[in-house]
Design an enzyme around this catalytic site. Structure first.
Site, PDB file in Angstrom:
ATOM      1  N   TYR A 258      -1.556 111.062 -30.261  1.00 29.37           N
ATOM      2  CA  TYR A 258      -2.808 111.923 -30.832  1.00 29.37           C
ATOM      3  C   TYR A 258      -3.624 111.224 -31.941  1.00 29.37           C
ATOM      4  CZ  TYR A 258       0.752 113.976 -33.663  1.00 29.37           C
ATOM      5  OH  TYR A 258       1.843 113.998 -34.540  1.00 29.37           O
ATOM      6  N   HIS A 305       0.452 107.620 -33.928  1.00 28.08           N
ATOM      7  CA  HIS A 305      -0.965 106.973 -33.918  1.00 28.08           C
ATOM      8  C   HIS A 305      -1.071 105.506 -33.560  1.00 28.08           C
ATOM      9  CE1 HIS A 305      -1.344 110.587 -36.219  1.00 28.08           C
ATOM     10  NE2 HIS A 305      -0.968 109.848 -37.524  1.00 28.08           N
TER      11      HIS A 305
END
Ligand code: NAG
Ligand code: NAG
Length: 329
Positions: A258, A305
């Site tokens: 995400y 990430h």
């Protein structure tokens, strides 16, 4: 009337010549058969109306394929009662981000949220008369010694991320904070005039938000969290779960798990501002990574990430005149 049309052309960028030309053709064909009518002028007004009153606008003429592919202004950035319905796949994706043993009913939580916090259509005021300038301030050590404080504070909105303090660092990071993006595990006390913007990774985060302003009974998510924080209840906002999914799919092309808080904040700014300036992202000029407020080194490529695609995308935005990045010291 033709002169009028041509003068409109010269004022505008030549990149956008095809559409006006075709309208001109229609216009000429039309005027050959029809009596002159002043209302025809409104064609030009419609096409050439600038999208904001800044020198450059994020929406611009939307003639950049790379940007148009990613940027969807119809996705709501902030949650309210009316836009809260989640498609099945969005709900499923969001629930999978940080699976939790707590069973919660999303509809009921949304209902509680907006009986407590403002239920508004935020920032739907984009238009030719608006020039909203925004500073997104990350937490990089490259802010130290930058003397960006005044420049940052000169923006209409100053959006900070997680714990990034201002006290003691005013000269380099400024003192104004209109928005602070955070989640339960990164929460800090806010000033009364600052909007708390929750980045909800899970429904439990929304419940935590409710709890901090009411019963204060939630002290854990996957880890210990503050059971209450100081913040203005009337300024609370919540990022829309569908917005998180949109940033992940469109802007990150599903890289990583995400978006980082920093990256989602930049896209959030693209959606609510007309001009975006980014501070405190990336490494220091000597290549080291740490927060400006502590010396512990951060590992930017680690975690859930994909730092590299976020960085590449940010520099694409710079290249396309959508944001400016201030690299600091
Ligand atoms: C969630 O709550 C709403 C309203 O109380 C209810 O109509 C719905 O059936 C509940 N959903 C689930 C999955 O329990
Ligand atoms: C981010 O991208 C820019 C431009 O391509 C590059 O100069 C910079 O080194 C990159 N930073 C990181 C941390 O990869």
């Amino acid at each position: 009337m033709r002169t009028q049309n041509i003068s409109v052309f010269s004022r505008q960028t030549s990149r956008f010549i095809i559409l006006p030309l075709s309208f001109m053709t229609i216009f000429l064909l039309y005027t050959q058969n029809a009596p002159m009518d002043d209302t025809i002028y409104s064609f030009d007004d419609l096409i050439f109306e600038p999208s904001c009153s800044c020198k450059t606008c994020i929406m611009g003429f939307m003639d950049d394929d790379w940007f148009v592919y990613r940027y969807n202004p119809t996705i709501p950035a902030l949650l309210n009662r009316r836009n809260s319905l989640l498609h099945r796949d969005a709900y499923k994706w969001w629930r999978g981000l940080q699976p939790s043993r707590f069973r919660v009913n999303y509809t009921e939580v949304v209902d509680q949220l907006f009986s407590l916090f403002p239920d508004e259509e935020h920032y739907s005021d984009a238009g030719p008369d608006r020039c909203r300038t925004c500073a997104v301030v990350g937490n990089s050590g490259n802010l130290l010694g930058s003397h960006y404080g005044q420049l940052i504070d000169s923006h209409d909105l100053v959006i900070r991320i997680n714990k990034g303090p201002t006290k003691g660092y005013e000269k380099d990071v400024g003192s104004k904070t209109t928005h602070r993006i955070l989640y339960p595990e990164s929460a800090v006390d806010l000033e009364d005039n600052t909007h708390l913007v929750l980045f909800p990774f899970k429904i439990r985060d929304m419940q935590w938000l409710i709890s901090t302003f009411t019963t204060r009974h939630i002290t854990r998510t996957y880890t210990r969290v503050k059971s209450s924080i100081k913040a203005n209840e009337n300024k609370v906002m919540i990022l829309h779960p569908a917005f998180i999914k949109y940033v992940y799919e469109k802007w990150l092309q599903k890289n990583g798990k995400y978006p980082s808080t920093g990256f989602i904040t930049v896209v959030f700014a693209l959606h609510i501002c007309d001009q975006v300036d980014v501070f405190g992202f990336g490494a220091k000029s000597d290549g080291t990574w740490h927060h400006y407020f502590d010396k512990s080194h951060t590992n930017f490529k680690g975690g859930p990430h994909k730092g590299d695609i976020e960085n590449t995308t940010m520099y694409q935005l710079v290249h396309r005149n959508k944001i400016s990045i201030y690299k600091g010291y």
